[in-house]
Design an enzyme around this catalytic site. Structure first.
Site, PDB file in Angstrom:
ATOM      1  CG  ASP A   1      -5.896   2.272   7.942  1.00 18.72           C
ATOM      2  OD1 ASP A   1      -5.070   2.037   7.063  1.00 18.72           O
ATOM      3  OD2 ASP A   1      -6.703   3.233   7.898  1.00 18.72           O
TER       4      ASP A   1
ATOM      5  CB  CYS B   1      -0.976  -0.022   1.172  1.00 15.51           C
ATOM      6  SG  CYS B   1      -2.296   1.205   1.034  1.00 15.51           S
TER       7      CYS B   1
HETATM    8  C1  RUB Z   1      -3.968   3.155   3.542  1.00 15.12           C
HETATM    9  C2  RUB Z   1      -3.267   2.157   4.388  1.00 15.12           C
HETATM   10  C3  RUB Z   1      -1.964   2.590   5.016  1.00 15.12           C
HETATM   11  C4  RUB Z   1      -2.248   3.139   6.409  1.00 15.12           C
HETATM   12  C5  RUB Z   1      -1.028   3.838   7.004  1.00 15.12           C
HETATM   13  O1  RUB Z   1      -5.269   2.752   3.179  1.00 15.12           O
HETATM   14  O2  RUB Z   1      -3.744   1.076   4.650  1.00 15.12           O
HETATM   15  O3  RUB Z   1      -1.100   1.518   5.136  1.00 15.12           O
HETATM   16  O4  RUB Z   1      -3.315   4.047   6.362  1.00 15.12           O
HETATM   17  O5  RUB Z   1      -0.684   4.947   6.231  1.00 15.12           O
HETATM   18  P1  RUB Z   1      -6.158   3.739   2.263  1.00 15.12           P
HETATM   19  P2  RUB Z   1       0.116   6.185   6.885  1.00 15.12           P
HETATM   20  O6  RUB Z   1      -5.387   4.021   1.017  1.00 15.12           O
HETATM   21  O7  RUB Z   1      -7.412   2.948   2.016  1.00 15.12           O
HETATM   22  O8  RUB Z   1      -6.425   4.989   3.069  1.00 15.12           O
HETATM   23  O9  RUB Z   1       1.356   5.620   7.479  1.00 15.12           O
HETATM   24  O10 RUB Z   1       0.382   7.127   5.735  1.00 15.12           O
HETATM   25  O11 RUB Z   1      -0.783   6.789   7.908  1.00 15.12           O
END
Ligand code: RUB
Length: 310
Positions: A196, A127
């Protein structure tokens, strides 16, 4: 523009994923509430508080899984004021502090987490996580020669954002389809993903596909690290609350389903990785084993079992 429209606009950007990633949606929501609070025309403190609550609820509904949103909004709206002016000032200060702390946390996670990456390592990420990229970026910046393997992360292809960021940092990167994760795992020294939500027992909720990558890593004896600011930990899970997994629209997976009579598309956006598959959670407060998550919730987020009504 009607001040409420600005909040609605931010909420829509979060819902449609124009703004996405747990950290980014939390800071966008904090900034939106800060700006809105400056334009509220209320006659009483109760009226002001009700306006803040209404806007906060609008933002909160956008992504049901992300605890970062509820933690951010709770921190921003935590004030004890006697009049509207001091309430407004406290809210603005809270929002500024949250946004700044969040920026510093990502930097600190990068410094701490990067120590787990050795010169010559291959790191796999899934991701698009700013916290995970901070770890990878800090390792690269410190002069270690590393390679990254990034998954596409279907259906929304956040992996393309990730390879763009890594490319701009000058990091050698390979892009794979999600289903190639097991095929490459024996070449990987460390998996680094974002979060998340992290629950009281150290379970990770992250982008769909994370759990199978953790399972592959476990089977291949590859270390699996989570990079997460402490506001990704979920206080309500110490009260037994379960994390809601967001189901998104079918058309993200299959744009036109109308020609199929008996087919339903399922599109859960996140999945659950048990703490047994996680070696380390790297937070701004230090790198911890997942079993210590309860302590983070109590000591960093200030939540205890008595906080049920909050
Ligand atoms: C994003 C996702 C990321 C976390 C952490 O999902 O799963 O791994 O949110 O991201 P989506 P960060 O694209 O559905 O929002 O470290 O940038 O907070």
């Amino acid at each position: 523009m009607n001040p409420r429209n600005q909040v609605l606009e931010t909420a829509e950007k979060i819902r449609s994923m124009e703004i996405r990633g747990a950290g980014r949606i939390a800071t966008a929501a904090a900034a939106s509430l800060r700006d809105y609070s400056l334009s509220i025309e209320a006659k009483t403190l109760d009226e002001f508080n009700a306006e803040v609550k209404g806007a906060s609820d609008l933002l909160l509904e956008t992504r049901p899984t992300a605890v970062s949103l509820s933690n951010a909004l709770r921190m921003v709206t935590k004030y004890d004021a006697k009049d509207i002016d001091s309430a407004r000032q406290a809210l603005v200060n809270n929002a500024i502090r949250f946004i700044e702390n969040s920026r510093v946390a990502v930097e600190r996670i990068g410094q701490i987490g990067s120590r787990r990456i050795r010169d010559g390592d291959t790191v796999l990420t899934h991701c698009n996580s700013l916290a995970a990229i901070s770890v990878i970026g800090a390792a690269h910046k410190s002069g270690k020669k590393i390679k990254v393997i990034a998954t596409e992360s279907r259906p929304r292809f956040q992996g393309i954002t990730t390879i763009g960021m890594l490319d701009r940092l000058g990091i050698e990167t390979e892009l794979i389809v999600d289903s190639a994760a097991r095929s490459v795992m024996n070449e990987v020294d460390l998996v680094v993903v974002g979060a998340d939500v992290i629950t009281a027992n150290g379970t990770l909720v992250n982008k769909i596909g994370t759990a199978q990558i953790a399972l592959f890593a476990h089977e291949a004896r590859t270390s699996f690290m989570v990079a997460a600011e402490t506001y990704k930990f979920s206080p309500k899970t110490i009260l037994g609350e379960l994390v809601t997994i967001e189901e998104r629209e079918a058309k993200e997976v299959l744009p036109d389903i109308s020609k199929y009579k008996h087919v339903k598309v399922r599109n859960p956006a996140f999945d659950v990785t048990p703490h047994q598959y996680i070696d380390l959670i790297c937070t701004e407060a230090g790198a911890i084993p997942p079993e210590m998550s309860y302590i983070i919730i109590r000591e960093r987020l200030g939540w205890d079992i008595e906080d049920e009504d909050n």
